[in-house]
Scaffold this active site. Structure first.
Site, mmCIF file in Angstrom:
data_model
loop_
_atom_site.group_PDB
_atom_site.id
_atom_site.type_symbol
_atom_site.label_atom_id
_atom_site.label_comp_id
_atom_site.label_asym_id
_atom_site.label_seq_id
_atom_site.Cartn_x
_atom_site.Cartn_y
_atom_site.Cartn_z
ATOM 1 C CG MET A 1 -1.869 1.196 1.258
ATOM 2 S SD MET A 1 -3.075 1.114 2.602
ATOM 3 C CE MET A 1 -2.016 1.501 4.000
ATOM 4 C CB CYS A 2 2.402 3.335 -2.191
ATOM 5 S SG CYS A 2 3.712 2.111 -1.944
ATOM 6 N N GLY A 3 0.849 5.736 -1.238
ATOM 7 C CA GLY A 3 0.010 6.881 -1.557
ATOM 8 C C GLY A 3 0.598 7.653 -2.719
ATOM 9 N NE ARG B 1 -3.062 4.679 -0.178
ATOM 10 C CZ ARG B 1 -3.899 3.642 -0.290
ATOM 11 N NH1 ARG B 1 -4.984 3.580 0.456
ATOM 12 N NH2 ARG B 1 -3.637 2.669 -1.152
#
Length: 294
Positions: free
Chosen positions: A1-3, A32
């Site tokens: 999960m990344c932003g 995130r």
């Protein structure tokens, strides 16, 4: 999960505030991606000068400035934390060769006539503060907060990735065929500095653009050439584009007003933006390329 986040200004109204707007977006994506963060800022500047975003790591800035000035005449250097923006009239091929041959500890983060890239490990709020993002002006910007999954937590493993002039890419998701694609692109002359799958995606885009394919056509082709789950924001000197894979399990939301268009993994990243309550807000459709400025 990344932003992932991005903002493109349609008018000059908010150019002086671009850094502040992007800062808030990155700070709100902290949950995130707490491992590292980075951003690319595009500015309308001299068409003659090239800018090189360099991470000098633990090298002494004054020593580096002295040594690089011997090899590049009339080079101007500006230090921001452990990054340096080098401006020169020399062509990229020559500058890249000089840096790679003489300064093995220095990483070339990106280059072009308008782009500046900064990225580092650590909490996004600390990275934003370290590089004084609030003070930046510009026409558009892209950012990323990373939760590491498939490669090391290092500066080279951080986003954005830039593998071509005034180009960059940020990514939320993962690619399953990046090793095969890396080998194919390496045979075509691409170089990679990390094991990160996102750098391969950036290389794919750069390779396609170098063959005179448009950004929209490139991202459309990526839907069949790149296997995995992903949302990409890709920046160029003129603007940026976003695409989600056809399954679209990685979130994205767009807010568009008469003055700007903003993109983020979650709406909370954009809640602070001016006039956002009156914006057209929507999720990008799976498998559709959305582009502004290009």
């Amino acid at each position: 999960m990344c932003g992932i986040v991005g903002i493109y200004l349609k008018t000059k109204k908010f150019e002086k505030n671009l850094g502040k707007m992007l800062s808030g977006m990155l700070n709100n994506m902290e949950s995130r991606g707490p491992d590292s963060a980075g951003f690319a800022i595009y500015k309308d500047e001299s068409k003659k000068l090239y800018k090189f975003s360099l991470c000098i790591n633990d090298l002494n800035f004054n020593s580096f400035k002295k040594e690089i000035s011997k090899k590049l005449k009339k080079a101007k250097l500006t230090q921001i934390s452990d990054h340096v923006i080098l401006k020169t009239l020399e062509q990229p091929k020559k500058v890249i060769k000089i840096i790679n041959s003489n300064f093995p500890k220095v990483s070339i983060v990106g280059y072009g006539r308008s782009i500046e890239i900064f990225k580092q490990v650590g909490n996004p709020k600390d990275v934003v503060k370290k590089f004084k993002l609030d003070s930046f002006s510009g026409t558009h910007g892209i950012g990323h907060t990373r939760m590491a999954t498939e490669s090391a937590i290092t500066t080279d493993g951080s986003h954005p990735y830039s593998t071509g002039e005034d180009e960059c890419l940020v990514h939320n998701g993962s690619l399953s065929n990046h090793n095969n694609l890396r080998r194919e692109l390496t045979k075509k002359g691409n170089f990679f500095n990390s094991e990160n799958d996102t750098e391969v995606a950036a290389g794919y885009v750069s390779n396609s653009l170098s063959n005179n394919k448009s950004l929209k056509d490139t991202l459309t082709s990526s839907l069949k050439d790149l296997d995995g789950f992903y949302t990409f924001i890709t920046g160029t000197r003129k603007g940026f584009a976003v695409v989600r894979d056809e399954i679209a399990c990685k979130p994205a939301v767009i807010a568009e007003t008469k003055n700007y268009v903003a993109i983020a993994s979650e709406f909370q990243a954009m809640a602070h933006l001016p006039d956002v309550n009156g914006a057209k807000i929507f999720e990008p459709e799976p498998g559709i390329v959305y582009s502004w400025g290009n």
